[in-house]
Design an enzyme around this catalytic site. Structure first.
Site, PDB file in Angstrom:
ATOM      1  N   HIS A  23       0.878  -1.175   0.000  1.00  0.00           N
ATOM      2  CA  HIS A  23       0.000   0.000   0.000  1.00  0.00           C
ATOM      3  C   HIS A  23       0.913   1.222   0.000  1.00  0.00           C
ATOM      4  CE1 HIS A  23      -4.015   1.614   0.494  1.00  0.00           C
ATOM      5  NE2 HIS A  23      -3.627   2.373   1.502  1.00  0.00           N
ATOM      6  N   LYS A 168     -10.306   6.460  -3.672  1.00  0.00           N
ATOM      7  CA  LYS A 168      -9.333   7.488  -3.287  1.00  0.00           C
ATOM      8  C   LYS A 168      -7.983   7.016  -3.800  1.00  0.00           C
ATOM      9  CE  LYS A 168      -7.466   8.641   1.228  1.00  0.00           C
ATOM     10  NZ  LYS A 168      -7.802   9.191   2.545  1.00  0.00           N
ATOM     11  N   LYS A 170      -3.931   7.401  -3.964  1.00  0.00           N
ATOM     12  CA  LYS A 170      -2.790   7.949  -3.238  1.00  0.00           C
ATOM     13  C   LYS A 170      -1.781   8.471  -4.249  1.00  0.00           C
ATOM     14  CE  LYS A 170      -3.734   7.209   1.100  1.00  0.00           C
ATOM     15  NZ  LYS A 170      -3.803   8.307   2.069  1.00  0.00           N
ATOM     16  N   ASP A 199      -5.467  11.764  -2.579  1.00  0.00           N
ATOM     17  CA  ASP A 199      -4.850  12.149  -1.308  1.00  0.00           C
ATOM     18  C   ASP A 199      -3.342  12.239  -1.541  1.00  0.00           C
ATOM     19  OD1 ASP A 199      -4.055  12.570   1.273  1.00  0.00           O
ATOM     20  OD2 ASP A 199      -5.048  10.794   2.118  1.00  0.00           O
ATOM     21  N   GLU A 225      -7.289  15.780  -1.076  1.00  0.00           N
ATOM     22  CA  GLU A 225      -7.108  15.676   0.379  1.00  0.00           C
ATOM     23  C   GLU A 225      -5.675  16.051   0.747  1.00  0.00           C
ATOM     24  OE1 GLU A 225      -8.491  11.904   1.786  1.00  0.00           O
ATOM     25  OE2 GLU A 225      -7.303  11.954   3.611  1.00  0.00           O
ATOM     26  N   ASP A 250      -6.891  16.830   6.321  1.00  0.00           N
ATOM     27  CA  ASP A 250      -6.734  15.544   7.006  1.00  0.00           C
ATOM     28  C   ASP A 250      -5.657  15.686   8.083  1.00  0.00           C
ATOM     29  OD1 ASP A 250      -6.641  12.955   7.864  1.00  0.00           O
ATOM     30  OD2 ASP A 250      -5.805  12.112   6.038  1.00  0.00           O
ATOM     31  N   LYS A 274     -11.182  11.670  12.129  1.00  0.00           N
ATOM     32  CA  LYS A 274     -10.568  10.398  12.502  1.00  0.00           C
ATOM     33  C   LYS A 274     -10.537  10.276  14.015  1.00  0.00           C
ATOM     34  CE  LYS A 274      -7.673  10.020   8.421  1.00  0.00           C
ATOM     35  NZ  LYS A 274      -6.329   9.924   7.846  1.00  0.00           N
ATOM     36  N   GLU A 328     -14.208   6.143   4.573  1.00  0.00           N
ATOM     37  CA  GLU A 328     -13.194   5.246   3.982  1.00  0.00           C
ATOM     38  C   GLU A 328     -12.862   4.147   4.999  1.00  0.00           C
ATOM     39  OE1 GLU A 328      -9.796   7.781   3.190  1.00  0.00           O
ATOM     40  OE2 GLU A 328      -9.411   8.053   5.329  1.00  0.00           O
TER      41      GLU A 328
HETATM   42  C1  MUC Z   1      -4.940   9.055   5.008  1.00  0.00           C
HETATM   43  O1  MUC Z   1      -4.098   9.930   4.917  1.00  0.00           O
HETATM   44  O2  MUC Z   1      -6.069   9.366   4.705  1.00  0.00           O
HETATM   45  C2  MUC Z   1      -6.550   6.534   4.640  1.00  0.00           C
HETATM   46  C3  MUC Z   1      -6.676   5.697   3.594  1.00  0.00           C
HETATM   47  C4  MUC Z   1      -5.408   5.243   3.265  1.00  0.00           C
HETATM   48  O3  MUC Z   1      -5.090   4.464   2.381  1.00  0.00           O
HETATM   49  O4  MUC Z   1      -4.502   5.830   4.075  1.00  0.00           O
HETATM   50  C5  MUC Z   1      -5.187   6.517   5.095  1.00  0.00           C
HETATM   51  C6  MUC Z   1      -4.538   7.734   5.585  1.00  0.00           C
HETATM   52 MG    MG Z   2      -5.451  11.408   4.154  1.00  0.00          MG
END
Ligand code: MUC
Ligand code: MG
Length: 374
Positions: A23, A168, A170, A199, A225, A250, A274, A328
């Site tokens: 991941h 979402k 990354k 994000d 994000e 975030d 969170k 999420e």
């Molecule tokens: C984040 O920064 O949002 C949330 C989903 C993911 O893959 O990482 C987290 C952290």
């Molecule tokens: Mg995030």
């Protein structure tokens, strides 16, 4: 003899679980997640469970799994043992009064206290936060393999399974243009069948973010994000005011104090709430209340918790009057091992909430005994 149930023992377990695939975030690549589980034994026989997680050791937050365990065992548990188990707010006031920071550790402890108290009262945990307005929560999936074709295939599989239709992505490890091309290819493949968000986990400068947001808006992306450094609230405000694409805060949100600042500055369109980042369920409820009062959209965020932290979050998020940007809460689905007797129920693009007391979970104790760190 008093009939008040007491906190008898607090045990903290480190549980390392491999992920189903690497991941990749801008701050770390995860091949496993470490769950910090708290088992809170009460004198009336009731047991409460809580969880803290972070992401990539110390790459994401200021607490590591090992520091969380050490600080609970050394400092927090001795403050609580012998205290009333039925007075959760009182117990947490004691902890907050004597322990600076350590939001994740506090979250794990507070969750275990609420789980135990809700079990004692025979109600789902959500009842202690005002009651539910929904019985299921839409759940986004994070595409973070780092490979465009693999991400598209993964998204297609999730759509076929009717498990997720919000994705979402990354980003932040490549150049802004390369990242935007990767995201645009995925959005083109999925079209109107899915919402695509990104994000960057603080990877961009303000200038890069402005460029990236324009490219992402053209590609049909729905929100961005935490594009820039967590502490740069003025920068976040500039991005929000640019009005190119909705901006979500975030990592900028370490609880109610930050939430108030960001809201007062009008520095974000959306808050990722969170429980770990907020120092627990009550802190997260306060963050959500600030968003609500400031007309800021809400998103139910994750620290990639396992089943316990995920369900604790879900119990709280189920009580939010509005949750415009969904959640999420997919953490357990990223892990290869199940720690519950019955796994969490994901169907029809949503996590279904149990109606049984407390968190509504039955822990597989034998499994935990095998998985926990020696
Ligand atoms: C984040 O920064 O949002 C949330 C989903 C993911 O893959 O990482 C987290 C952290
Ligand atoms: Mg995030």
């Amino acid at each position: 003899m008093s009939s008040v149930p007491r906190i008898q023992a607090i045990e903290t377990l480190l549980v390392d679980v491999p992920t189903i695939r690497p991941h990749r975030l801008s701050v770390a690549t995860m091949n496993h997640q470490t769950l910090v589980l708290v088992r809170l034994q009460c004198s009336d026989g009731i047991v409460g469970w809580g969880e803290a997680t972070t992401i990539g050791g110390l790459a994401y937050g200021e607490e590591s799994p090992e520091s969380i365990k050490a600080n609970i065992d050394t400092y927090i548990a001795p403050l609580l043992e012998g205290q009333s188990a039925a007075a959760v707010a009182h117990a947490m006031a004691r902890v907050v009064g004597q322990v600076q920071g350590n939001r994740f550790a506090k979250c794990a402890i507070e969750t275990a206290l609420y789980d135990a108290q809700a079990r004692r009262l025979g109600v789902p945990l959500s009842e202690l936060f005002g009651g539910r307005v929904r019985d299921s929560l839409p759940v986004a999936w994070t595409l973070a393999s780092g490979d465009t074709a693999r991400d598209i295939a993964e998204a297609e599989r999730m759509l076929d399974l009717r498990r997720h239709n919000i994705f979402k992505l990354k980003i932040g490890l490549r150049t802004v243009r390369d990242d935007a091309a990767h995201v645009a290819a995925i959005k083109r493949a999925l079209g109107d069948r899915a919402s695509v968000r990104v994000d960057a986990n603080q990877a961009w400068s303000v200038t890069e973010a402005l460029e990236g947001m324009r490219l992402l808006a053209d590609a049909g992306v729905d929100m961005v994000e935490q594009p820039i450094l967590a502490y740069d609230k003025l920068g976040l405000k500039r991005l929000t005011e640019a009005n190119i694409i909705p901006v979500m805060a975030d990592e900028a949100l370490h609880g109610p104090r930050d939430a108030f600042e960001v809201a007062a500055m009008q520095a974000a369109d959306i808050f990722a709430v969170k429980i770990n980042q907020s120092g627990g369920l009550r802190g997260a409820a306060r963050v959500a209340a600030i968003a609500d009062a400031a007309n800021i959209g809400l998103y139910g965020g994750t620290m990639l918790e396992g089943a316990i932290g995920t369900m604790a979050s879900a119990q709280l998020f189920s009580t939010f009057p509005a949750l415009a940007w969904s959640t999420e809460l997919f953490g357990p689905l990223l892990l290869t091992e199940e720690i519950l007797q019955q796994p969490l129920q994901y169907r029809d693009f949503a996590l279904q909430l149990p109606t049984t007391p407390g968190l509504g979970l039955a822990i597989d104790i034998d499994k935990l005994a095998r998985l926990r760190r020696a």
